[in-house]
Design an enzyme around this catalytic site. Sequence first.
Site, PDB file in Angstrom:
ATOM      1  N   PHE A 235       0.820  -1.216   0.000  1.00 18.77           N
ATOM      2  CA  PHE A 235       0.000   0.000   0.000  1.00 18.77           C
ATOM      3  C   PHE A 235       0.854   1.267   0.000  1.00 18.77           C
ATOM      4  CE2 PHE A 235      -2.714  -3.007   2.468  1.00 18.77           C
ATOM      5  CZ  PHE A 235      -3.860  -2.945   1.709  1.00 18.77           C
TER       6      PHE A 235
ATOM      7  N   LYS B 268      -0.453   9.725  -2.702  1.00 20.26           N
ATOM      8  CA  LYS B 268      -1.698   9.571  -3.469  1.00 20.26           C
ATOM      9  C   LYS B 268      -2.445  10.853  -3.796  1.00 20.26           C
ATOM     10  CE  LYS B 268      -4.631   9.119   0.577  1.00 20.26           C
ATOM     11  NZ  LYS B 268      -5.772   8.520   1.217  1.00 20.26           N
TER      12      LYS B 268
ATOM     13  N   SER C 207      -4.799   1.844  -9.201  1.00 18.55           N
ATOM     14  CA  SER C 207      -5.878   2.830  -9.084  1.00 18.55           C
ATOM     15  C   SER C 207      -6.642   2.980 -10.381  1.00 18.55           C
ATOM     16  CB  SER C 207      -5.263   4.183  -8.713  1.00 18.55           C
ATOM     17  OG  SER C 207      -6.237   5.190  -8.788  1.00 18.55           O
TER      18      SER C 207
ATOM     19  N   THR D  28      -7.421   5.619 -11.438  1.00 20.40           N
ATOM     20  CA  THR D  28      -6.878   6.837 -12.041  1.00 20.40           C
ATOM     21  C   THR D  28      -6.137   6.530 -13.345  1.00 20.40           C
ATOM     22  OG1 THR D  28      -5.783   8.899 -11.413  1.00 20.40           O
ATOM     23  CG2 THR D  28      -4.601   6.892 -10.900  1.00 20.40           C
TER      24      THR D  28
ATOM     25  N   TYR E 251       0.619  11.362 -10.623  1.00 18.37           N
ATOM     26  CA  TYR E 251       0.244  10.250  -9.735  1.00 18.37           C
ATOM     27  C   TYR E 251      -0.171   9.036 -10.574  1.00 18.37           C
ATOM     28  CZ  TYR E 251      -2.796   7.463  -6.697  1.00 18.37           C
ATOM     29  OH  TYR E 251      -3.403   6.428  -6.027  1.00 18.37           O
TER      30      TYR E 251
ATOM     31  N   LYS F  47       1.489   5.084 -11.084  1.00 17.73           N
ATOM     32  CA  LYS F  47       0.763   3.808 -10.919  1.00 17.73           C
ATOM     33  C   LYS F  47       0.895   2.971 -12.198  1.00 17.73           C
ATOM     34  CE  LYS F  47      -0.748   4.172  -6.709  1.00 17.73           C
ATOM     35  NZ  LYS F  47      -0.277   3.268  -5.657  1.00 17.73           N
TER      36      LYS F  47
HETATM   37  P1  NAD Z   1      -2.607   6.487   2.952  1.00 23.09           P
HETATM   38  O1  NAD Z   1      -1.778   7.688   2.665  1.00 23.09           O
HETATM   39  O2  NAD Z   1      -3.602   6.567   4.041  1.00 23.09           O
HETATM   40  O3  NAD Z   1      -1.657   5.222   3.219  1.00 23.09           O
HETATM   41  C1  NAD Z   1      -0.378   5.099   2.627  1.00 23.09           C
HETATM   42  C2  NAD Z   1       0.579   4.661   3.722  1.00 23.09           C
HETATM   43  O4  NAD Z   1       1.896   4.545   3.168  1.00 23.09           O
HETATM   44  C3  NAD Z   1       0.672   5.676   4.872  1.00 23.09           C
HETATM   45  O5  NAD Z   1       0.557   5.007   6.107  1.00 23.09           O
HETATM   46  C4  NAD Z   1       2.049   6.299   4.683  1.00 23.09           C
HETATM   47  O6  NAD Z   1       2.614   6.727   5.918  1.00 23.09           O
HETATM   48  C5  NAD Z   1       2.814   5.146   4.070  1.00 23.09           C
HETATM   49  N1  NAD Z   1       3.997   5.565   3.309  1.00 23.09           N
HETATM   50  C6  NAD Z   1       4.098   6.585   2.422  1.00 23.09           C
HETATM   51  N2  NAD Z   1       5.343   6.646   1.926  1.00 23.09           N
HETATM   52  C7  NAD Z   1       6.037   5.633   2.490  1.00 23.09           C
HETATM   53  C8  NAD Z   1       7.382   5.182   2.377  1.00 23.09           C
HETATM   54  N3  NAD Z   1       8.255   5.806   1.569  1.00 23.09           N
HETATM   55  N4  NAD Z   1       7.769   4.122   3.107  1.00 23.09           N
HETATM   56  C9  NAD Z   1       6.901   3.498   3.940  1.00 23.09           C
HETATM   57  N5  NAD Z   1       5.612   3.892   4.091  1.00 23.09           N
HETATM   58  C10 NAD Z   1       5.186   4.940   3.375  1.00 23.09           C
HETATM   59  O7  NAD Z   1      -3.331   6.088   1.567  1.00 23.09           O
HETATM   60  P2  NAD Z   1      -4.471   5.018   1.297  1.00 23.09           P
HETATM   61  O8  NAD Z   1      -5.691   5.760   0.894  1.00 23.09           O
HETATM   62  O9  NAD Z   1      -4.545   4.037   2.385  1.00 23.09           O
HETATM   63  O10 NAD Z   1      -3.887   4.360  -0.030  1.00 23.09           O
HETATM   64  C11 NAD Z   1      -3.109   3.171  -0.010  1.00 23.09           C
HETATM   65  C12 NAD Z   1      -2.644   2.854  -1.421  1.00 23.09           C
HETATM   66  O11 NAD Z   1      -3.775   2.731  -2.279  1.00 23.09           O
HETATM   67  C13 NAD Z   1      -1.754   3.934  -2.041  1.00 23.09           C
HETATM   68  O12 NAD Z   1      -0.736   3.298  -2.794  1.00 23.09           O
HETATM   69  C14 NAD Z   1      -2.694   4.685  -2.955  1.00 23.09           C
HETATM   70  O13 NAD Z   1      -2.021   5.262  -4.045  1.00 23.09           O
HETATM   71  C15 NAD Z   1      -3.633   3.575  -3.403  1.00 23.09           C
HETATM   72  N6  NAD Z   1      -4.967   4.060  -3.804  1.00 23.09           N
HETATM   73  C16 NAD Z   1      -5.704   4.837  -2.939  1.00 23.09           C
HETATM   74  C17 NAD Z   1      -6.948   5.325  -3.339  1.00 23.09           C
HETATM   75  C18 NAD Z   1      -7.752   6.220  -2.442  1.00 23.09           C
HETATM   76  O14 NAD Z   1      -8.642   6.913  -2.953  1.00 23.09           O
HETATM   77  N7  NAD Z   1      -7.555   6.223  -1.131  1.00 23.09           N
HETATM   78  C19 NAD Z   1      -7.456   4.995  -4.607  1.00 23.09           C
HETATM   79  C20 NAD Z   1      -6.689   4.174  -5.444  1.00 23.09           C
HETATM   80  C21 NAD Z   1      -5.454   3.708  -5.037  1.00 23.09           C
HETATM   81  N1  UFG Z   2     -15.966  16.590  -5.631  1.00 27.01           N
HETATM   82  C1  UFG Z   2     -16.709  17.706  -5.316  1.00 27.01           C
HETATM   83  N2  UFG Z   2     -16.279  18.487  -4.284  1.00 27.01           N
HETATM   84  C2  UFG Z   2     -15.146  18.218  -3.570  1.00 27.01           C
HETATM   85  C3  UFG Z   2     -14.390  17.060  -3.896  1.00 27.01           C
HETATM   86  C4  UFG Z   2     -14.825  16.272  -4.948  1.00 27.01           C
HETATM   87  O1  UFG Z   2     -17.721  17.988  -5.944  1.00 27.01           O
HETATM   88  O2  UFG Z   2     -14.811  18.985  -2.650  1.00 27.01           O
HETATM   89  C5  UFG Z   2     -16.445  15.697  -6.714  1.00 27.01           C
HETATM   90  C6  UFG Z   2     -15.462  15.492  -7.844  1.00 27.01           C
HETATM   91  O3  UFG Z   2     -15.600  16.519  -8.808  1.00 27.01           O
HETATM   92  C7  UFG Z   2     -15.858  14.113  -8.343  1.00 27.01           C
HETATM   93  C8  UFG Z   2     -16.332  13.385  -7.080  1.00 27.01           C
HETATM   94  O4  UFG Z   2     -16.644  14.422  -6.145  1.00 27.01           O
HETATM   95  O5  UFG Z   2     -16.966  14.224  -9.222  1.00 27.01           O
HETATM   96  C9  UFG Z   2     -15.273  12.483  -6.480  1.00 27.01           C
HETATM   97  O6  UFG Z   2     -14.068  13.222  -6.293  1.00 27.01           O
HETATM   98  P1  UFG Z   2     -12.870  12.688  -5.386  1.00 27.01           P
HETATM   99  O7  UFG Z   2     -11.840  13.759  -5.362  1.00 27.01           O
HETATM  100  O8  UFG Z   2     -13.386  12.182  -4.096  1.00 27.01           O
HETATM  101  O9  UFG Z   2     -12.362  11.401  -6.180  1.00 27.01           O
HETATM  102  P2  UFG Z   2     -11.805  11.255  -7.662  1.00 27.01           P
HETATM  103  O10 UFG Z   2     -12.712  10.315  -8.384  1.00 27.01           O
HETATM  104  O11 UFG Z   2     -11.547  12.555  -8.288  1.00 27.01           O
HETATM  105  O12 UFG Z   2     -10.372  10.585  -7.418  1.00 27.01           O
HETATM  106  C10 UFG Z   2     -10.144   9.618  -6.402  1.00 27.01           C
HETATM  107  C11 UFG Z   2      -8.703   9.759  -5.950  1.00 27.01           C
HETATM  108  C12 UFG Z   2      -7.781   9.360  -7.049  1.00 27.01           C
HETATM  109  C13 UFG Z   2      -8.130   7.974  -7.490  1.00 27.01           C
HETATM  110  C14 UFG Z   2      -9.555   7.914  -7.931  1.00 27.01           C
HETATM  111  C15 UFG Z   2      -9.931   6.516  -8.330  1.00 27.01           C
HETATM  112  O13 UFG Z   2      -8.413  11.090  -5.549  1.00 27.01           O
HETATM  113  O14 UFG Z   2      -6.462   9.376  -6.610  1.00 27.01           O
HETATM  114  O15 UFG Z   2     -10.404   8.345  -6.883  1.00 27.01           O
HETATM  115  O16 UFG Z   2      -9.562   5.618  -7.332  1.00 27.01           O
HETATM  116  F1  UFG Z   2      -7.342   7.611  -8.500  1.00 27.01           F
END
Ligand code: NAD
Ligand code: UFG
Length: 345
Positions: free
Chosen positions: A87, A91, A131, A133, A155, A159
């Site tokens: 993970f 992000k 992701s 994304t 970003y 990925k």
């Molecule tokens: P998060 O930031 O809560 O968790 C990431 C963790 O990685 C954190 O605990 C951070 O301290 C740790 N970390 C960062 N850099 C590090 C390093 N160099 N060495 C060791 N640890 C490190 O994010 P999350 O939402 O839990 O996301 C987890 C993964 O899923 C990420 O790779 C993110 O890109 C991916 N992802 C997240 C979302 C989302 O919307 N949350 C969507 C798609 C993919």
């Molecule tokens: N939105 C608002 N107001 C806000 C924030 C978001 O209207 O303050 C809207 C956005 O325009 C979008 C929807 O809410 O229509 C969702 O937006 P998010 O920012 O919550 O999520 P995204 O789909 O833009 O992107 C997220 C993560 C990306 C990831 C993607 C798919 O930020 O990193 O989901 O996993 F890649």
Amino acid sequence: MSVAHLLITGGAGFIGSHTCLVLLEAGHSLVVLDNFANSSPESLRRVAELVGANAAARLQVVEGDIRCSTDLDRAFAAGSIEAVVHFAGLKAVGESVAEPLRYWDVNVAGSRCLLAAMVAHHCRTLVFSSSATLYGYPEQVPIQETAPIQPINPYGHTKAAVERMLQDVAASEAGWRIASLRYFNPVGAHPSGHIGEDPSGIPNNLFPFITQVAVGRRERLQVFGGDWPTPDGSGVRDYIHVMDLAEGHLAALQVLLNGGDQLLTLNLGSGRGHSVLEVIAAFQEASGRAIPHDVVARRAGDAAETVADPSLAAELLGWRTTRGLAEMCRDGWAWQQANPNGYAS
Ligand code: NAD
Ligand code: UFG
């Protein structure tokens, strides 16, 4: 079901902490490697509390960085690791535009270091956090895994690069078992309200912004765009309850650990889209709080609609989401209400 020794990078974060809980409850032993760049050890302390002393004895935490081979060696030495769930990473889309080198360093170079350590420690089973994304502005919705990879920000490029690196590694020699899981929009929290999402600063994402408005930390929500080609004009996304996502990791690990060489690339989403206005309405209903909001201009880089076709994950993992928008709102609200300032509360 077999149990294993697992290394969880980034296990203290939002998705990692919920997955650690599910993996411990399933009987696995975990070493978490996290540098706490975007999290706090408090999340893992609460995971330990939630699972109880017996299961918590199977959780070790190593503070360290995935880019540091000594830290990785310490983590691998803490248990005879059979598989890694990766993970750790950065992000935030906007931050990645401003600081691309940091994103390439942590996400891509960090993943390369991790893979080198896996080779050195004879571990070839990996679940990677990819992701949605990657799909950029999708040409068709629902999105299948075969859709073009066309990320539109640094970003997303990182990925895509890691997925490409994993394909090359899997093809290089026999023995690799890899799953790249493309998450859609993870939201919500464990139903206890003890662990949840704790973004630092002003949230970029819709769901934590809404919960912070509800709890009084922010005044109003901006709805980015009311003129999208969607039924109510606001953007549509595939929101997935973080507990469903955590269970998706458990299912993927079981398939990898029980099977031969494989490289799986799977969407993890619900297959259902909800608009911003629908999410606001569902959250108001679940919390009993008004969410004052204004419809403003579109946000640069947003797509009108992204929704997963999750059928391949259903077929290959025997996994599908079971929690709907009402539960995402109920559980997200329970977390925010009990922890108005996140883990610092
Ligand atoms: P998060 O930031 O809560 O968790 C990431 C963790 O990685 C954190 O605990 C951070 O301290 C740790 N970390 C960062 N850099 C590090 C390093 N160099 N060495 C060791 N640890 C490190 O994010 P999350 O939402 O839990 O996301 C987890 C993964 O899923 C990420 O790779 C993110 O890109 C991916 N992802 C997240 C979302 C989302 O919307 N949350 C969507 C798609 C993919
Ligand atoms: N939105 C608002 N107001 C806000 C924030 C978001 O209207 O303050 C809207 C956005 O325009 C979008 C929807 O809410 O229509 C969702 O937006 P998010 O920012 O919550 O999520 P995204 O789909 O833009 O992107 C997220 C993560 C990306 C990831 C993607 C798919 O930020 O990193 O989901 O996993 F890649």
